[in-house]
Design a protein around this motif. Sequence first.
Motif, PDB file in Angstrom:
ATOM      1  N   TYR A 175       0.785  -0.926  -0.100  1.00 34.43           N
ATOM      2  CA  TYR A 175       0.285   0.135  -0.079  1.00 34.43           C
ATOM      3  C   TYR A 175       0.373   1.765   0.473  1.00 34.43           C
ATOM      4  CZ  TYR A 175      -3.873  -3.419   1.388  1.00 34.43           C
ATOM      5  OH  TYR A 175      -4.471  -4.028   0.923  1.00 34.43           O
ATOM      6  N   ASN A 184      -1.175   3.701  -2.437  1.00 36.25           N
ATOM      7  CA  ASN A 184      -2.130   4.090  -2.259  1.00 36.25           C
ATOM      8  C   ASN A 184      -2.970   4.250  -1.068  1.00 36.25           C
ATOM      9  OD1 ASN A 184      -2.128   1.847  -2.043  1.00 36.25           O
ATOM     10  ND2 ASN A 184      -3.768   1.414  -3.676  1.00 36.25           N
ATOM     11  N   CYS A 185      -2.102   4.677  -0.077  1.00 35.03           N
ATOM     12  CA  CYS A 185      -2.378   4.248   1.699  1.00 35.03           C
ATOM     13  C   CYS A 185      -1.293   4.315   1.908  1.00 35.03           C
ATOM     14  CB  CYS A 185      -3.518   3.489   1.931  1.00 35.03           C
ATOM     15  SG  CYS A 185      -4.185   3.589   3.221  1.00 35.03           S
ATOM     16  N   LYS A 205       0.508   4.980   4.879  1.00 30.68           N
ATOM     17  CA  LYS A 205      -0.221   4.852   5.747  1.00 30.68           C
ATOM     18  C   LYS A 205      -0.849   3.913   6.693  1.00 30.68           C
ATOM     19  CE  LYS A 205       0.224  10.667   6.601  1.00 30.68           C
ATOM     20  NZ  LYS A 205      -1.081  11.238   7.450  1.00 30.68           N
ATOM     21  N   ALA A 206      -1.004   2.853   5.892  1.00 29.44           N
ATOM     22  CA  ALA A 206      -1.724   1.423   5.964  1.00 29.44           C
ATOM     23  C   ALA A 206      -1.431   0.910   6.732  1.00 29.44           C
ATOM     24  CB  ALA A 206      -2.151   1.226   4.767  1.00 29.44           C
ATOM     25  N   VAL A 240      -9.200   3.107   8.962  1.00 25.84           N
ATOM     26  CA  VAL A 240      -7.536   3.101   8.377  1.00 25.84           C
ATOM     27  C   VAL A 240      -9.641   2.760   6.376  1.00 25.84           C
ATOM     28  CG1 VAL A 240      -7.201   0.984   6.237  1.00 25.84           C
ATOM     29  CG2 VAL A 240      -6.627   1.133   8.227  1.00 25.84           C
ATOM     30  N   GLU A 241     -10.904   2.908   6.318  1.00 24.67           N
ATOM     31  CA  GLU A 241     -10.915   3.400   6.357  1.00 24.67           C
ATOM     32  C   GLU A 241     -11.110   5.141   5.909  1.00 24.67           C
ATOM     33  OE1 GLU A 241     -13.837   1.911   3.716  1.00 24.67           O
ATOM     34  OE2 GLU A 241     -11.752   0.950   3.732  1.00 24.67           O
ATOM     35  N   ASP A 287      -8.943   7.526   6.636  1.00 24.22           N
ATOM     36  CA  ASP A 287      -7.479   8.218   5.681  1.00 24.22           C
ATOM     37  C   ASP A 287      -7.253   7.484   4.378  1.00 24.22           C
ATOM     38  OD1 ASP A 287      -5.418   9.289   5.921  1.00 24.22           O
ATOM     39  OD2 ASP A 287      -4.654   7.103   5.343  1.00 24.22           O
ATOM     40  N   CYS A 288      -7.484   6.059   4.225  1.00 24.55           N
ATOM     41  CA  CYS A 288      -8.196   5.504   2.755  1.00 24.55           C
ATOM     42  C   CYS A 288      -9.170   5.037   1.930  1.00 24.55           C
ATOM     43  CB  CYS A 288      -6.738   4.461   2.244  1.00 24.55           C
ATOM     44  SG  CYS A 288      -4.585   5.262   2.835  1.00 24.55           S
ATOM     45  N   VAL A 322      -9.442   0.880  -0.058  1.00 26.63           N
ATOM     46  CA  VAL A 322      -7.917   0.182  -0.361  1.00 26.63           C
ATOM     47  C   VAL A 322      -7.907  -0.899  -0.046  1.00 26.63           C
ATOM     48  CG1 VAL A 322      -5.539   1.492  -0.905  1.00 26.63           C
ATOM     49  CG2 VAL A 322      -7.681   2.222  -0.741  1.00 26.63           C
ATOM     50  N   VAL A 323      -7.648  -1.108   1.706  1.00 29.98           N
ATOM     51  CA  VAL A 323      -6.997  -1.664   2.199  1.00 29.98           C
ATOM     52  C   VAL A 323      -7.754  -2.883   2.819  1.00 29.98           C
ATOM     53  CG1 VAL A 323      -5.356  -2.280   4.901  1.00 29.98           C
ATOM     54  CG2 VAL A 323      -5.442  -0.202   3.083  1.00 29.98           C
TER      55      VAL A 323
END
Length: 341
Positions: A47, A50-51, A53-54, A125-126, A128-129, A132-133
């Motif tokens: 990630y 595309n993310c 900080k995940a 997480v959602e 922030d992104c 994606v995760v």
Amino acid sequence: MPSSSSSNTEEFETFSKMGRVCFVRLMVLALLGFLGCTHAQLQMNFYAKNCPKAETIVLDYVRKHIPNAPSLAAALIRMHFHDCFVRGCDGSVLLNSTTGTAEKDAPPNLTLRGFDFIDRIKAVVEADCPGVVSCADIIALAARDSIVITGGPSWRVPTGRRDGRFSNRTEAINNIPAPTSNFTTLQARFGNKSLDLKDLVLLSGAHTIGVSHCSSFSNRLYNFTGVGDEDPALDSEYAANLKANKCKSINDNTTLVEMDPGSRKTFDLGYYKQVLKRRGLFQSDAALRTNPTTLSYIRQLVSGPLPNFLSEFALSMEKMGRVDVKTGSAGEIRKHCAVVN
């Protein structure tokens, strides 16, 4: 000197050979490309773009909350294990069912804990992104991070798993190794996931932390073969102690017992020492003594330094985390871990 006709023929043949070579090369490249697509691999820092900080978000959440509930570390690694053994590591264990037919509803999963914990991480997480995760990756990361935070070993967690859309109670019953499993069943169920006897021994080592309900092994104390007898493979002194102080009846479904008495909060070799003393709680623990290969490996671990076990355990955890993963365009990225999109 060759004639014009023979020269043209030779040129044509040369051109044809070159064409065939190019065609073969193109076919090989196309095949390799196809295989690359159909066997997409997990990767470290999947990630990053595309993310980015995940993984930090997951770690920060675990670091903040697990110290207040350290027993969740054992629960999360168990959840990860149960998830991977059914349809691969795809988060299918998280899915709810209104008809009682999901993996959650299977007997092996009725005592799983930590679903709310995963849901809360997913929500952060959602935020922030979005979208994606995967929930499957969150389970894998949270399991590893919680073990590390409580003083256990770390291991590589390559990411890129996608979430499954199906969850089936019967599949959980048929694939998750039960605490009552004999060696033949253990070997078959691990083998079905491309995990060998070494992995069986090492992953069983997770029993060095956590607790179990009496109901998972009380038949060994009170009714092993159906005639009110005790499992002869269980140390009699240990069995007497469990009967007197812990599991006072075969119908006790609430009392909790340490799987590694004396060091259940420490990720160490204590579990294997208990197994060698015939004091493993489960039939599946005792089963490791019935095979010369697994018994020999346990003895090697116990006689060696702790770092050997920790490093080998890490390799088996990474291997398990790759079991039948969905990547690329397979599955989906769930918005909420308990329901499909």
